[in-house]
Design a protein around this motif. Structure first.
Motif, PDB file in Angstrom:
ATOM      1  N   ILE A   1       0.909  -1.224  -0.093  1.00 19.57           N
ATOM      2  CA  ILE A   1      -0.052  -0.143  -0.062  1.00 19.57           C
ATOM      3  C   ILE A   1       0.987   1.221   0.016  1.00 19.57           C
ATOM      4  O   ILE A   1       1.740   1.376   0.723  1.00 19.57           O
ATOM      5  CB  ILE A   1      -0.915   0.133   1.207  1.00 19.57           C
ATOM      6  CG1 ILE A   1      -1.791  -1.112   1.400  1.00 19.57           C
ATOM      7  CG2 ILE A   1      -1.858   1.355   1.364  1.00 19.57           C
ATOM      8  CD1 ILE A   1      -2.725  -1.453  -0.078  1.00 19.57           C
ATOM      9  N   ASP A   2       0.738   2.093  -0.744  1.00 17.18           N
ATOM     10  CA  ASP A   2       1.460   3.452  -0.920  1.00 17.18           C
ATOM     11  C   ASP A   2       0.433   4.812  -1.250  1.00 17.18           C
ATOM     12  O   ASP A   2      -0.822   4.109  -1.409  1.00 17.18           O
ATOM     13  CB  ASP A   2       2.449   3.542  -2.041  1.00 17.18           C
ATOM     14  CG  ASP A   2       1.872   3.371  -3.628  1.00 17.18           C
ATOM     15  OD1 ASP A   2       0.696   3.309  -3.583  1.00 17.18           O
ATOM     16  OD2 ASP A   2       2.635   2.842  -4.474  1.00 17.18           O
ATOM     17  N   SER A   3       1.009   5.549  -1.222  1.00 14.70           N
ATOM     18  CA  SER A   3      -0.143   6.832  -1.348  1.00 14.70           C
ATOM     19  C   SER A   3      -0.615   7.007  -2.677  1.00 14.70           C
ATOM     20  O   SER A   3      -1.812   7.498  -2.647  1.00 14.70           O
ATOM     21  CB  SER A   3       0.746   8.237  -0.785  1.00 14.70           C
ATOM     22  OG  SER A   3       1.764   8.218  -2.244  1.00 14.70           O
ATOM     23  N   VAL A   4      -0.411   6.311  -3.548  1.00 16.76           N
ATOM     24  CA  VAL A   4      -0.722   6.561  -4.879  1.00 16.76           C
ATOM     25  C   VAL A   4      -1.992   5.488  -4.897  1.00 16.76           C
ATOM     26  O   VAL A   4      -3.249   6.153  -5.345  1.00 16.76           O
ATOM     27  CB  VAL A   4       0.025   6.052  -6.210  1.00 16.76           C
ATOM     28  CG1 VAL A   4      -0.705   6.060  -7.645  1.00 16.76           C
ATOM     29  CG2 VAL A   4       1.156   7.030  -6.164  1.00 16.76           C
ATOM     30  N   ILE A   5      -1.955   4.514  -4.361  1.00 10.99           N
ATOM     31  CA  ILE A   5      -3.033   3.629  -4.259  1.00 10.99           C
ATOM     32  C   ILE A   5      -4.084   4.003  -3.452  1.00 10.99           C
ATOM     33  O   ILE A   5      -5.375   4.038  -3.685  1.00 10.99           O
ATOM     34  CB  ILE A   5      -2.715   2.180  -3.861  1.00 10.99           C
ATOM     35  CG1 ILE A   5      -1.637   1.519  -4.758  1.00 10.99           C
ATOM     36  CG2 ILE A   5      -4.115   1.348  -3.596  1.00 10.99           C
ATOM     37  CD1 ILE A   5      -1.188   0.245  -4.544  1.00 10.99           C
ATOM     38  N   ILE A   6      -3.910   4.651  -2.381  1.00 14.01           N
ATOM     39  CA  ILE A   6      -4.930   5.557  -1.488  1.00 14.01           C
ATOM     40  C   ILE A   6      -5.381   6.559  -2.061  1.00 14.01           C
ATOM     41  O   ILE A   6      -6.833   6.531  -2.030  1.00 14.01           O
ATOM     42  CB  ILE A   6      -4.207   5.908  -0.220  1.00 14.01           C
ATOM     43  CG1 ILE A   6      -3.674   4.685   0.601  1.00 14.01           C
ATOM     44  CG2 ILE A   6      -5.032   6.779   0.624  1.00 14.01           C
ATOM     45  CD1 ILE A   6      -4.672   3.814   1.108  1.00 14.01           C
ATOM     46  N   ARG A   7      -4.630   7.350  -3.031  1.00 14.39           N
ATOM     47  CA  ARG A   7      -5.291   8.488  -3.385  1.00 14.39           C
ATOM     48  C   ARG A   7      -6.297   8.071  -4.476  1.00 14.39           C
ATOM     49  O   ARG A   7      -7.390   8.718  -4.803  1.00 14.39           O
ATOM     50  CB  ARG A   7      -4.181   9.483  -4.056  1.00 14.39           C
ATOM     51  CG  ARG A   7      -4.872  10.628  -4.846  1.00 14.39           C
ATOM     52  CD  ARG A   7      -3.753  11.302  -5.586  1.00 14.39           C
ATOM     53  NE  ARG A   7      -3.360  10.861  -6.863  1.00 14.39           N
ATOM     54  CZ  ARG A   7      -2.231  10.360  -7.029  1.00 14.39           C
ATOM     55  NH1 ARG A   7      -1.087  10.027  -6.081  1.00 14.39           N
ATOM     56  NH2 ARG A   7      -1.977   9.788  -8.113  1.00 14.39           N
TER      57      ARG A   7
ATOM     58  N   LYS B   1      -9.479  15.914   4.513  1.00 14.02           N
ATOM     59  CA  LYS B   1      -9.008  15.787   6.044  1.00 14.02           C
ATOM     60  C   LYS B   1      -7.408  15.312   5.604  1.00 14.02           C
ATOM     61  O   LYS B   1      -6.485  15.999   6.347  1.00 14.02           O
ATOM     62  CB  LYS B   1      -9.524  14.595   6.816  1.00 14.02           C
ATOM     63  CG  LYS B   1     -10.613  15.050   7.358  1.00 14.02           C
ATOM     64  CD  LYS B   1     -11.475  13.987   8.326  1.00 14.02           C
ATOM     65  CE  LYS B   1     -12.779  14.411   8.613  1.00 14.02           C
ATOM     66  NZ  LYS B   1     -13.260  13.383   9.228  1.00 14.02           N
ATOM     67  N   LEU B   2      -7.070  14.384   4.648  1.00 16.92           N
ATOM     68  CA  LEU B   2      -5.957  13.963   4.411  1.00 16.92           C
ATOM     69  C   LEU B   2      -5.155  14.919   3.596  1.00 16.92           C
ATOM     70  O   LEU B   2      -3.961  14.878   3.874  1.00 16.92           O
ATOM     71  CB  LEU B   2      -5.884  12.561   3.308  1.00 16.92           C
ATOM     72  CG  LEU B   2      -6.585  11.453   3.921  1.00 16.92           C
ATOM     73  CD1 LEU B   2      -6.944  10.433   2.835  1.00 16.92           C
ATOM     74  CD2 LEU B   2      -5.975  10.935   5.125  1.00 16.92           C
ATOM     75  N   LEU B   3      -5.688  15.922   3.019  1.00 16.10           N
ATOM     76  CA  LEU B   3      -5.005  17.109   2.271  1.00 16.10           C
ATOM     77  C   LEU B   3      -4.344  17.763   3.557  1.00 16.10           C
ATOM     78  O   LEU B   3      -3.231  18.478   3.522  1.00 16.10           O
ATOM     79  CB  LEU B   3      -5.786  17.745   1.521  1.00 16.10           C
ATOM     80  CG  LEU B   3      -6.005  17.099  -0.015  1.00 16.10           C
ATOM     81  CD1 LEU B   3      -6.863  17.864  -0.931  1.00 16.10           C
ATOM     82  CD2 LEU B   3      -4.711  17.123  -0.632  1.00 16.10           C
ATOM     83  N   MET B   4      -5.300  18.182   4.442  1.00 18.79           N
ATOM     84  CA  MET B   4      -4.837  19.244   5.501  1.00 18.79           C
ATOM     85  C   MET B   4      -3.890  18.545   6.197  1.00 18.79           C
ATOM     86  O   MET B   4      -2.937  19.217   7.002  1.00 18.79           O
ATOM     87  CB  MET B   4      -6.127  19.638   6.390  1.00 18.79           C
ATOM     88  CG  MET B   4      -7.130  20.271   5.394  1.00 18.79           C
ATOM     89  SD  MET B   4      -8.758  20.775   6.640  1.00 18.79           S
ATOM     90  CE  MET B   4      -7.860  21.860   7.857  1.00 18.79           C
ATOM     91  N   ALA B   5      -3.847  17.227   6.658  1.00 21.03           N
ATOM     92  CA  ALA B   5      -2.737  16.558   7.587  1.00 21.03           C
ATOM     93  C   ALA B   5      -1.620  16.146   6.733  1.00 21.03           C
ATOM     94  O   ALA B   5      -0.812  15.414   7.284  1.00 21.03           O
ATOM     95  CB  ALA B   5      -3.805  15.334   8.006  1.00 21.03           C
ATOM     96  N   GLU B   6      -1.525  16.479   5.576  1.00 20.75           N
ATOM     97  CA  GLU B   6      -0.546  16.244   4.408  1.00 20.75           C
ATOM     98  C   GLU B   6      -0.220  14.992   4.422  1.00 20.75           C
ATOM     99  O   GLU B   6       1.170  14.417   4.301  1.00 20.75           O
ATOM    100  CB  GLU B   6       0.746  17.213   5.154  1.00 20.75           C
ATOM    101  CG  GLU B   6       0.544  18.683   4.897  1.00 20.75           C
ATOM    102  CD  GLU B   6       1.799  19.321   5.524  1.00 20.75           C
ATOM    103  OE1 GLU B   6       2.602  18.716   6.075  1.00 20.75           O
ATOM    104  OE2 GLU B   6       1.729  20.610   5.403  1.00 20.75           O
ATOM    105  N   ILE B   7      -1.262  14.030   4.462  1.00 23.02           N
ATOM    106  CA  ILE B   7      -0.775  12.636   4.135  1.00 23.02           C
ATOM    107  C   ILE B   7      -0.883  12.417   2.688  1.00 23.02           C
ATOM    108  O   ILE B   7      -0.137  11.523   2.176  1.00 23.02           O
ATOM    109  CB  ILE B   7      -2.110  11.642   4.839  1.00 23.02           C
ATOM    110  CG1 ILE B   7      -2.234  11.899   6.324  1.00 23.02           C
ATOM    111  CG2 ILE B   7      -2.012  10.272   4.474  1.00 23.02           C
ATOM    112  CD1 ILE B   7      -1.286  11.646   7.061  1.00 23.02           C
ATOM    113  N   ILE B   8      -1.719  13.229   1.903  1.00 23.08           N
ATOM    114  CA  ILE B   8      -1.771  13.020   0.435  1.00 23.08           C
ATOM    115  C   ILE B   8      -0.824  14.164   0.048  1.00 23.08           C
ATOM    116  O   ILE B   8      -1.242  15.356   0.231  1.00 23.08           O
ATOM    117  CB  ILE B   8      -2.865  13.197  -0.238  1.00 23.08           C
ATOM    118  CG1 ILE B   8      -3.705  11.695   0.168  1.00 23.08           C
ATOM    119  CG2 ILE B   8      -2.765  13.041  -1.694  1.00 23.08           C
ATOM    120  CD1 ILE B   8      -5.294  11.437  -0.298  1.00 23.08           C
TER     121      ILE B   8
END
Length: 720
Positions: A657-663, A688-695
């Motif tokens: 699992i990486d950020s590309v799959i999550i996005r 939420k993920l954008l604000m938390a800088e996860i993506i």
């Protein structure tokens, strides 16, 4: 435009020509009327005298023509000119004065002696003069209702509306002409003209014939709902007659896009309605919820004022009756309304007392009032007031115990609902109290533990009870141990059901063994097998349903417990045991409700342990790809919470699992046009993920997708 706009060129004419004299005096009166509003009353009396004298000398038509010719001079004057506005008000006031004089003359004539025929003739003549003047004026103005100039159309509509507001009865033909003219201007391209058309039509409400294809009320309601300009909708809102038909449409303007229109609902419409008890309970709930949650502070303040002053005065300042009218058992806004009431009316806080007799005989309203009072005191830091007005912790424990016992033995469904509500309020009150008293803390601990053991305890009470139990527990381990013991006792009931089923099987074989002869077996064995088999099937179905219900109850308790835990999962053996014995088997269950609730509990466990998250995030993604809409929403929320809780390190580890799959997964959910709930969950999670800088990758693509979703679904989203 100067104040001399109405200056007559005939002002220096000598008195040799009476018609010129009347015209000159009328011009001077109009000239004085545009200077000040305070002199209008005096000028109306003077102009009325001129009218009567002109009529007596046979110059009635000349007077009427001069009056309208002077009005013509303000028709091309723009809206912002004060002198023209004063002339409009003067014209309206003069027509009103003329009608008032005619009405008073007729009334005085009815009181006079019958033989005074000359007075009768004089009054009748004056009344005829007045009606002819009004009809001439209205007919003259109707000629300009369809003018090409928007300014002229505005002035004509304004004059017609103001005159119609002042007249009494009018001829049927004239009425139809006025109605037709106002209806045409109701669809004018200029909003200012439409506003004046609304003012005129509102005066004609309630006068439609039954054969009328479009009643005036329907025309106004159509403008109220669909007109693009806020000032037009507001004009309809303020001038619409209040009735059972129009009131719901007027109150719906509390959701208008215009702030002033929404504010008018609470400052004007509710006061025009009068007693709020005339509204249905559902409408009261909606109006309060819309106002108290409005995005604009001025609207919220108007709603609070209407509730705290107007509605409370309707109940003679009786808070309990006010709560009864709000139906606190089912209300979703009553708690917020009481909070705003205490904030706006601090004098009520000083006078509220809760004697022991009240606690001994609680009702839904008194329990809710005490709970709202305690919550407000805790929120505003009024600890001394809370301690002084509320009973001590030990007494609260006894009250919870009492109403818990009363809840078990009561048979009436309506009473049971009320007693459940009372018990919930008592537990909520307890959550706001100070547990420094050890005796009181132990009492609450024991009472709450016993209540949680009840299978029939509603889920809403379970949530609050577990929250209180966490507060009175000294250590988190003790809290978990008590909860798991409760769940263990419930699961023991499944084992007892299996023993009951085994006893049914034994009785079945025992019944067959008592048959001696083959003839008896042939004649009675089949019927016995059928009866005993049906009994066994019935017990099996009942046990299966009971097992599902117990599992759901245990999973809900586990969910509430996990929501109150902050420690690491692996450091708590009781939690690890619950994970292996309850949560994981529930996720693998064939029963959809058990599986979904087990999935939520597994997600909460993952928030407490990173390794468990890595092991199960693929499972959550599988649930999103293969599950139904509700399961997809649950999976998206769980994955979002896990990523925010453990950060990007969860994606940096060596796994599939990486950020590309999550996005891509969240964008796939955002593109699900067949389910708004899934789209909304995906958009919220992505934000939420954008604000938390996860993506971090392709943020522009994600932002564009979220913006498109918001633009397409503005009507369904709540912006409060």
């Amino acid at each position: 435009m100067s104040e001399d706009v109405l200056r007559s060129r005939d002002s220096n004419v000598t008195a040799k020509d009476p018609s010129s004299t009347f015209a000159a005096v009328t011009s001077h009166i109009f000239q004085d009327a545009q200077r000040s509003l305070t002199s209008h009353r005096k000028l109306c009396i003077k102009l009325r005298t001129v009218q009567q004298q002109a009529s007596a000398r046979g110059y009635e038509d000349e007077f009427n023509r001069k009056f309208t010719s002077l009005l013509n001079r303000i028709l091309p004057i723009k809206k912002s000119e004060p002198a023209a506005e004063k002339i409009v008000k003067f014209c309206s006031q003069f027509v009103e004065y003329v009608n008032l004089q005619g009405s008073s003359g007729q009334a005085n004539n009815r009181d006079s002696d019958e033989d005074m025929m000359d007075v009768d003739d004089e009054v009748e003549s004056a009344s005829t003069i007045d009606s002819r003047f009004v009809e001439f004026l209205l007919r003259h103005l109707l000629k300009g209702i369809d003018a090409k100039s928007k300014v002229v159309r505005y002035r004509v509509c304004q004059l017609l509306a103001s005159v119609v507001q002042s007249v009494g009865e009018i001829d049927d033909d004239l009425f139809q002409d006025l109605r037709s003219a106002f209806v045409r201007r109701l669809h004018d391209k200029e909003s200012s003209v439409r506003v004046q058309a609304v003012m005129g039509l509102s005066r004609l409400q309630g006068t439609d014939d039954e054969d009328e294809p479009e009643p005036i009320t329907e025309l106004l309601l159509n403008s109220l709902q669909h007109d693009s300009k806020a000032e037009v909708r507001r004009a309809v809102l303020l001038n619409l007659d209040r009735s059972n038909i129009t009131t719901p449409y007027a109150l719906e303007r509390a959701r208008d896009v215009d702030t002033s229109t929404r504010r008018c609902v609470y400052s004007r419409v509710l006061s025009d309605i009068g007693d709020f008890r005339l509204l249905s309970i559902g409408m009261r709930e909606k109006v309060l919820s819309w106002g108290l949650n409005d995005r604009d502070a001025s609207v919220r303040n108007a709603a609070v004022k209407a509730f705290a002053i107007g509605w409370l005065e309707n109940t003679s300042n009786d808070i309990l009756e006010l709560l009864e009218r709000l139906d606190v058992l089912n209300s979703i806004v009553a708690e917020q309304a009481m909070k705003e009431l205490f904030r706006y009316r601090p004098d009520l806080m000083k006078n509220l007392r809760f004697p022991d007799t009240l606690w001994e005989n609680l009702t839904a309203e008194t329990a809710f009032l005490a709970r709202s009072f305690a919550a407000y005191c805790r929120e505003t830091g009024m600890e001394d007031v809370l301690e002084d007005r509320m009973p001590e912790i030990t007494k609260l424990g006894f009250y919870i115990e009492k109403y818990g016992e009363f809840l078990k033995v009561e048979d009436s469904t309506a009473t049971t609902v009320e007693q459940e509500f009372i018990l919930e309020q008592l537990i909520n009150i307890t959550s706001n109290m100070d547990f420094s008293d050890e005796v009181g803390r132990r009492k609450i601990f024991n009472v709450i533990r016993d209540i949680l053991s009840e299978k029939a305890l509603p889920e809403t009470i379970t949530e609050h009870a577990i929250s209180v139990l966490r507060k009175v527990s000294i250590r988190e381990r003790d809290f978990c141990q008590v909860i798991i013991e409760v769940m263990s006792d419930m699961h023991d009931q499944i084992g007892s059901d299996k023993l009951d089923l085994k006893d049914a099987d034994d009785s079945f074989h025992s019944a067959l063994s008592v048959v001696d002869s083959p003839a008896s077996v042939a004649s009675t064995g089949s019927s016995r097998r059928s009866n005993m088999g049906s009994r066994r099937n019935s017990l099996t179905e009942e046990r299966a349903l009971r097992e599902v219900m117990i599992n759901l109850k245990c999973l809900h308790i586990a969910q509430c417990m996990l929501e109150n835990i902050e420690g690491a999962l692996k450091d708590n053996l009781a939690l690890m045991s619950m994970l292996e014995d309850l949560v994981i088997p529930s996720v693998r269950s064939h029963e959809a409700p058990v599986r979904e609730r087990g999935l939520r509990c597994l997600g909460l466990c993952c928030l407490l342990d990173k390794e468990l998250s890595l092991e199960n995030i693929v499972l959550f993604m599988h649930c999103f790809n293969k599950g139904h809409n509700a399961l997809q929403v649950e999976a998206l929320q769980i994955i979002c919470d896990i990523l925010i809780s453990h950060g990007r390190t969860l994606l940096d580890d060596e796994n599939e699992i990486d950020s590309v799959i999550i996005r891509k997964m969240f964008l796939k959910g955002l593109s699900r046009c067949d389910s708004f709930e899934v789209q909304y969950a995906a958009a919220l999670s992505l934000s939420k993920l954008l604000m938390a800088e996860i993506i971090m990758d392709d943020q522009e693509e994600v932002t564009t997708a979220i913006s498109d979703f918001v633009s397409e679904n503005k009507a369904r989203l709540k912006w409060n």
